[in-house]
Design a protein around this motif. Structure first.
Motif, PDB file in Angstrom:
ATOM      1  N   LEU A  57       0.830  -1.210   0.000  1.00  0.00           N
ATOM      2  CA  LEU A  57       0.000   0.000   0.000  1.00  0.00           C
ATOM      3  C   LEU A  57       0.859   1.253   0.000  1.00  0.00           C
ATOM      4  CD1 LEU A  57      -2.801  -0.960   2.563  1.00  0.00           C
ATOM      5  CD2 LEU A  57      -3.029  -0.769   0.078  1.00  0.00           C
ATOM      6  N   CYS A  93      -8.280  -8.664   1.282  1.00  0.00           N
ATOM      7  CA  CYS A  93      -7.955  -8.038  -0.001  1.00  0.00           C
ATOM      8  C   CYS A  93      -7.267  -6.691   0.177  1.00  0.00           C
ATOM      9  CB  CYS A  93      -9.223  -7.876  -0.831  1.00  0.00           C
ATOM     10  SG  CYS A  93      -9.805  -9.423  -1.576  1.00  0.00           S
ATOM     11  N   LEU A  94      -7.646  -5.981   1.217  1.00  0.00           N
ATOM     12  CA  LEU A  94      -7.039  -4.674   1.461  1.00  0.00           C
ATOM     13  C   LEU A  94      -5.529  -4.784   1.633  1.00  0.00           C
ATOM     14  CD1 LEU A  94      -7.050  -1.670   2.149  1.00  0.00           C
ATOM     15  CD2 LEU A  94      -7.750  -2.270   4.471  1.00  0.00           C
ATOM     16  N   TRP A  95      -5.061  -5.809   2.365  1.00  0.00           N
ATOM     17  CA  TRP A  95      -3.651  -5.930   2.700  1.00  0.00           C
ATOM     18  C   TRP A  95      -2.894  -6.863   1.763  1.00  0.00           C
ATOM     19  CZ3 TRP A  95      -1.646  -2.525   5.941  1.00  0.00           C
ATOM     20  CH2 TRP A  95      -2.537  -1.824   6.778  1.00  0.00           C
ATOM     21  N   GLN A 120      -8.238  -1.502  -3.018  1.00  0.00           N
ATOM     22  CA  GLN A 120      -7.038  -0.787  -2.593  1.00  0.00           C
ATOM     23  C   GLN A 120      -6.960   0.606  -3.224  1.00  0.00           C
ATOM     24  OE1 GLN A 120      -3.872  -3.476  -3.666  1.00  0.00           O
ATOM     25  NE2 GLN A 120      -3.956  -4.555  -1.710  1.00  0.00           N
ATOM     26  N   THR A 121      -7.319   0.697  -4.502  1.00  0.00           N
ATOM     27  CA  THR A 121      -7.302   1.997  -5.166  1.00  0.00           C
ATOM     28  C   THR A 121      -8.264   2.967  -4.493  1.00  0.00           C
ATOM     29  OG1 THR A 121      -6.678   1.015  -7.288  1.00  0.00           O
ATOM     30  CG2 THR A 121      -7.719   3.188  -7.351  1.00  0.00           C
TER      31      THR A 121
END
Length: 502
Positions: A110, A400-402, A433-434
């Protein structure tokens, strides 16, 4: 390769180069004495090596790797070679207030793709962070975990500029128990001016404990330890014994709590003086952009646990108490009649009652007070257990975020392995994430045409799936039946009142 030393208010630290990102792990921000507020560290002069995660906060399954005095550390990932201050995201992990840690979240991906500075923190867990003993002679022992998180936020605000971050562009974020802490922290006067945006993923609907309930938990723990006449002696109880007693008490009284969990932030009148939803409702936070998210099948994980989590029984009991057995029966019948082919109607009803509806009501409170808010639901079934077998249940969005595309990352504290992602996983995770990085950078997760703000009467809900799309939240027979039952129950038809019904 080690980084150059970076100065902090307590002393210089060195990290490690990870490609185009510098990582500083296990950076101490305070020291914790049992059942006392965190205190500043003694300063050092020689560069401190911060290349490995710090000690875990004591928790079940990790008492042998934990250090209760030195567990208050944070981890920083920052892009190399930036010529401008970058936005910052501070993340508070979940784990039902009893497990987890910053080491489960590698923010390098990220940070690189933001670009942004990513910070994950530790805080005290279970009895060490949430057992309220201030009515039993231990004056400082109230909301200690909240105070830990405040200390971490203070440290970040004071030091992050030296790591390339902008102290005036901090997003406070968290998932599950961490989301509950974000909502509570956001309303505290002590945190004002130290963050400008907030993100809460899968915040439980009833995470604030009453001081009377917290006091009852403390009393029962002291009774089990045979320390009712000498509460201060709890400070010397060995950790394995303390945690075993807390687990036993938790099993006995979990059904008596509003959330089905024993611990959580407490409305103690001092650290947390007001119900957080009331603070959102009165407009005090209207200048804070807010993103609230949940997963479609939140309750599946808790239904499949052995035994099923206490929040299952608690949620059904509360809905029955609000609408009567007949109202409960009507709801369940509607959910059965409108269920998807892969949907458990009972689970869907409980997910709405405990997670989705309280989240939507908080969005309504913030929007009605003039705040900018976005609402999302994660509907994607990823190729990673437990989500492959259970669907988009609690934590699916967080995985999914990480992710470090094209792979899910390992979670060492939760003892969950990562693995390769499918093209669909990558597509959905990249969009998620975007959106997060756009929110951290600009205060909005997408352009207005693609994902409009949550406002009455349309109440747009963003669905993270294939494809990403927007639906009206308040459409469908389920929503209309909830509204009808609320009207029949005589509950005041305000967002705040609806949030309490859930």
């Amino acid at each position: 390769m080690l980084t150059n030393a970076v100065s902090t208010t307590t002393g210089p630290v060195v990290g490690v180069e990870q490609g185009t990102v510098r990582a500083f792990k296990g950076v101490p921000f305070a020291i914790a004495q049992r059942f006392a507020k965190a205190t500043p560290l003694r300063a050092w002069t020689e560069p401190r090596r911060c290349t490995d995660y710090g000690a875990y906060a004591p928790q079940p399954g990790h008492l042998d790797h934990a250090d209760e005095t030195a567990c208050l550390s944070l981890n920083i990932w920052t892009p190399s070679g930036m010529d401008r201050p970058l936005p910052v995201m501070v993340f508070i992990h979940g784990g039902a207030f009893v497990t987890g840690g910053g080491a489960d979240y590698d923010g390098g991906f990220l940070a690189e793709h933001g670009p942004a500075v990513i910070v994950t923190i530790n805080y005290r867990l279970g009895p060490l962070g949430f057992l309220q003993l201030h009515r039993h002679g231990l004056d400082e022992a109230n909301n200690l975990a909240i105070m830990d998180a405040l200390a971490a936020l203070d440290w970040v605000h004071a030091n992050i500029a030296n790591f390339g971050g902008d102290p005036d562009a901090i997003t406070l974020s968290g998932q599950s128990a961490g989301a509950s802490m974000v909502i509570a922290l956001a309303t505290l006067p002590q945190a004002r001016g130290k963050f400008i945006r907030a993100l809460a993923l899968s915040a439980p609907g009833r995470a604030i404990m009453s001081v009377d309930h917290a006091d009852e938990v403390a009393r029962r723990v002291l009774d089990e330890l045979e320390l009712a006449r000498d509460p201060a002696a709890i400070g010397s109880v060995p950790l394995p014994k303390l945690f075993a007693v807390v687990e036993r008490v938790g099993r006995m009284i979990a059904d008596e709590t509003a959330s089905g969990t024993v611990f959580g932030p407490v409305l103690d009148g001092t650290v947390i003086a007001r119900e957080p939803r009331d603070v959102f409702a009165d407009g005090s936070l209207r200048d804070i952009p807010l993103w609230l998210g949940s997963c479609r099948d939140e309750m599946v994980m808790f239904l499949k646990s052995t035994p099923p989590a206490a929040m299952i029984r608690t949620t059904e009991r509360q809905v029955r108490a609000a609408f009567g057995d007949a109202g409960w029966g009507r709801l369940l019948s509607y959910y059965r009649a409108t269920a998807r082919s892969d949907e458990d109607p009972y689970e869907a009803l409980l997910s709405d009652a405990f997670w989705h509806r309280p989240t939507a009501d908080l969005a309504r409170l913030h929007a009605a007070a003039g705040g900018a808010v976005w609402l999302s639901r994660f509907d994607h079934r990823s190729a990673l257990e437990p989500f492959l077998s259970q669907g988009p249940t609690h934590g699916a969005d967080n995985a999914c975020l990480w992710a470090h595309l094209p792979d899910f990352i390992d979670r060492p504290i939760l003892k969950r392995k990562g693995g390769p992602m499918t093209p669909a996983d990558i597509d959905v995770a990249a969009r998620f994430q975007t959106s997060l990085l756009r929110f951290v950078t600009s205060g909005a997760p997408d352009i207005a045409e693609a994902w409009p703000r949550f406002e009455l009467p349309k109440e747009p809900l963003a669905i993270f799936g294939q494809p990403f799309h927007i639906v009206p939240l308040n459409e469908g027979v389920r929503s209309r039946l909830w509204a009808e039952l609320l009207a029949q129950s005589g509950a005041p038809q305000t967002p705040a009142a609806r949030a309490k019904v859930g």
